[in-house]
Motif scaffolding. Structure first.
Motif, PDB file in Angstrom:
ATOM      1  N   ILE A   7     -66.918 -33.640 -73.148  1.00 14.70           N
ATOM      2  CA  ILE A   7     -68.097 -34.453 -73.461  1.00 14.70           C
ATOM      3  C   ILE A   7     -68.042 -34.915 -74.914  1.00 14.70           C
ATOM      4  N   ILE A   8     -67.711 -34.012 -75.812  1.00 12.94           N
ATOM      5  CA  ILE A   8     -67.603 -34.365 -77.227  1.00 12.94           C
ATOM      6  C   ILE A   8     -66.489 -35.387 -77.441  1.00 12.94           C
ATOM      7  N   PHE A   9     -65.356 -35.192 -76.766  1.00 14.87           N
ATOM      8  CA  PHE A   9     -64.234 -36.123 -76.875  1.00 14.87           C
ATOM      9  C   PHE A   9     -64.632 -37.522 -76.428  1.00 14.87           C
ATOM     10  N   PHE A  10     -65.250 -37.630 -75.251  1.00 10.61           N
ATOM     11  CA  PHE A  10     -65.634 -38.951 -74.748  1.00 10.61           C
ATOM     12  C   PHE A  10     -66.745 -39.578 -75.583  1.00 10.61           C
ATOM     13  N   ARG A  11     -67.629 -38.759 -76.141  1.00 11.00           N
ATOM     14  CA  ARG A  11     -68.671 -39.300 -77.011  1.00 11.00           C
ATOM     15  C   ARG A  11     -68.056 -39.928 -78.255  1.00 11.00           C
ATOM     16  N   TRP A  12     -67.094 -39.241 -78.873  1.00 14.47           N
ATOM     17  CA  TRP A  12     -66.445 -39.798 -80.058  1.00 14.47           C
ATOM     18  C   TRP A  12     -65.595 -41.019 -79.710  1.00 14.47           C
ATOM     19  N   MET A  13     -64.911 -40.959 -78.568  1.00 15.12           N
ATOM     20  CA  MET A  13     -64.097 -42.088 -78.153  1.00 15.12           C
ATOM     21  C   MET A  13     -64.977 -43.317 -77.902  1.00 15.12           C
ATOM     22  N   LEU A  14     -66.131 -43.119 -77.262  1.00 17.46           N
ATOM     23  CA  LEU A  14     -67.060 -44.217 -77.023  1.00 17.46           C
ATOM     24  C   LEU A  14     -67.610 -44.757 -78.334  1.00 17.46           C
ATOM     25  N   THR A  15     -67.958 -43.888 -79.249  1.00 19.65           N
ATOM     26  CA  THR A  15     -68.494 -44.310 -80.539  1.00 19.65           C
ATOM     27  C   THR A  15     -67.476 -45.130 -81.326  1.00 19.65           C
ATOM     28  N   ILE A  16     -66.256 -44.656 -81.386  1.00 25.84           N
ATOM     29  CA  ILE A  16     -65.212 -45.361 -82.133  1.00 25.84           C
ATOM     30  C   ILE A  16     -64.923 -46.721 -81.511  1.00 25.84           C
ATOM     31  N   ASN A  17     -64.806 -46.777 -80.191  1.00 23.37           N
ATOM     32  CA  ASN A  17     -64.523 -48.052 -79.528  1.00 23.37           C
ATOM     33  C   ASN A  17     -65.680 -49.029 -79.667  1.00 23.37           C
ATOM     34  N   LEU A  18     -66.924 -48.551 -79.613  1.00 25.66           N
ATOM     35  CA  LEU A  18     -68.061 -49.446 -79.819  1.00 25.66           C
ATOM     36  C   LEU A  18     -68.102 -49.973 -81.251  1.00 25.66           C
ATOM     37  N   CYS A  19     -67.744 -49.140 -82.214  1.00 29.71           N
ATOM     38  CA  CYS A  19     -67.685 -49.615 -83.604  1.00 29.71           C
ATOM     39  C   CYS A  19     -66.625 -50.700 -83.763  1.00 29.71           C
ATOM     40  N   ILE A  20     -65.460 -50.497 -83.169  1.00 30.47           N
ATOM     41  CA  ILE A  20     -64.409 -51.510 -83.238  1.00 30.47           C
ATOM     42  C   ILE A  20     -64.863 -52.791 -82.547  1.00 30.47           C
ATOM     43  N   ILE A  63     -65.428 -54.545 -70.977  1.00 33.35           N
ATOM     44  CA  ILE A  63     -65.272 -53.955 -69.647  1.00 33.35           C
ATOM     45  C   ILE A  63     -64.433 -52.682 -69.715  1.00 33.35           C
ATOM     46  N   LEU A  64     -63.360 -52.699 -70.502  1.00 31.12           N
ATOM     47  CA  LEU A  64     -62.517 -51.506 -70.642  1.00 31.12           C
ATOM     48  C   LEU A  64     -63.267 -50.352 -71.300  1.00 31.12           C
ATOM     49  N   ILE A  65     -64.120 -50.646 -72.262  1.00 36.60           N
ATOM     50  CA  ILE A  65     -64.927 -49.604 -72.883  1.00 36.60           C
ATOM     51  C   ILE A  65     -65.862 -48.982 -71.854  1.00 36.60           C
ATOM     52  N   ILE A  66     -66.485 -49.825 -71.048  1.00 34.22           N
ATOM     53  CA  ILE A  66     -67.403 -49.308 -70.028  1.00 34.22           C
ATOM     54  C   ILE A  66     -66.662 -48.442 -69.014  1.00 34.22           C
ATOM     55  N   VAL A  67     -65.523 -48.939 -68.529  1.00 31.62           N
ATOM     56  CA  VAL A  67     -64.801 -48.240 -67.463  1.00 31.62           C
ATOM     57  C   VAL A  67     -64.154 -46.947 -67.958  1.00 31.62           C
ATOM     58  N   PHE A  68     -63.521 -46.982 -69.117  1.00 32.38           N
ATOM     59  CA  PHE A  68     -62.744 -45.829 -69.552  1.00 32.38           C
ATOM     60  C   PHE A  68     -63.456 -44.917 -70.548  1.00 32.38           C
ATOM     61  N   ASN A  69     -64.586 -45.330 -71.101  1.00 33.09           N
ATOM     62  CA  ASN A  69     -65.304 -44.487 -72.056  1.00 33.09           C
ATOM     63  C   ASN A  69     -66.687 -44.109 -71.565  1.00 33.09           C
ATOM     64  N   LEU A  70     -67.490 -45.113 -71.212  1.00 30.69           N
ATOM     65  CA  LEU A  70     -68.885 -44.873 -70.870  1.00 30.69           C
ATOM     66  C   LEU A  70     -69.044 -44.173 -69.520  1.00 30.69           C
ATOM     67  N   VAL A  71     -68.354 -44.647 -68.498  1.00 29.48           N
ATOM     68  CA  VAL A  71     -68.494 -44.055 -67.163  1.00 29.48           C
ATOM     69  C   VAL A  71     -68.038 -42.591 -67.133  1.00 29.48           C
ATOM     70  N   PRO A  72     -66.880 -42.240 -67.687  1.00 26.48           N
ATOM     71  CA  PRO A  72     -66.520 -40.811 -67.699  1.00 26.48           C
ATOM     72  C   PRO A  72     -67.498 -39.968 -68.517  1.00 26.48           C
ATOM     73  N   TYR A  73     -68.010 -40.514 -69.608  1.00 26.05           N
ATOM     74  CA  TYR A  73     -68.975 -39.771 -70.420  1.00 26.05           C
ATOM     75  C   TYR A  73     -70.245 -39.491 -69.620  1.00 26.05           C
ATOM     76  N   ILE A  74     -70.757 -40.500 -68.924  1.00 25.55           N
ATOM     77  CA  ILE A  74     -71.955 -40.303 -68.107  1.00 25.55           C
ATOM     78  C   ILE A  74     -71.672 -39.338 -66.964  1.00 25.55           C
TER      79      ILE A  74
END
Length: 80
Positions: A7-20, A63-74
């Motif tokens: 959960i922590i990993f995907f949260r950071w991955m989502l945060t970094i990708n959203l910032c980019i 779309i890639l952020i949603i599929v590979f970061n947001l969906v697994p995090y949720i």
């Protein structure tokens, strides 16, 4: 790796990708003329096709952020 670490990993991955992503959107708005002039010199692309390519890139990246970061995090957040 347990679920809490994932959960922590995907949260950071989502945060970094959203910032980019948001940085790319802001730079494409603020520095549009500079980007167009550089790309024209490098690749001899028309302005309209460059704008369309940038729009396609940002849409695909979103779309890639949603599929590979947001969906697994949720999904991990929903696991009991």
């Amino acid at each position: 790796m347990d679920i809490d670490q994932m959960i922590i990993f995907f949260r950071w991955m989502l945060t970094i990708n959203l910032c980019i992503f948001f940085f790319s959107v802001v730079m494409s708005i603020v520095m549009k003329n500079f980007m167009v002039s550089v790309q024209k010199k490098l690749f001899d692309i028309e302005t309209e096709s460059l704008k369309l390519s940038l729009y396609d890139f940002l849409g695909l990246y979103k779309i890639l952020i949603i599929v590979f970061n947001l969906v697994p995090y949720i999904a991990l957040m929903l696991v009991p």
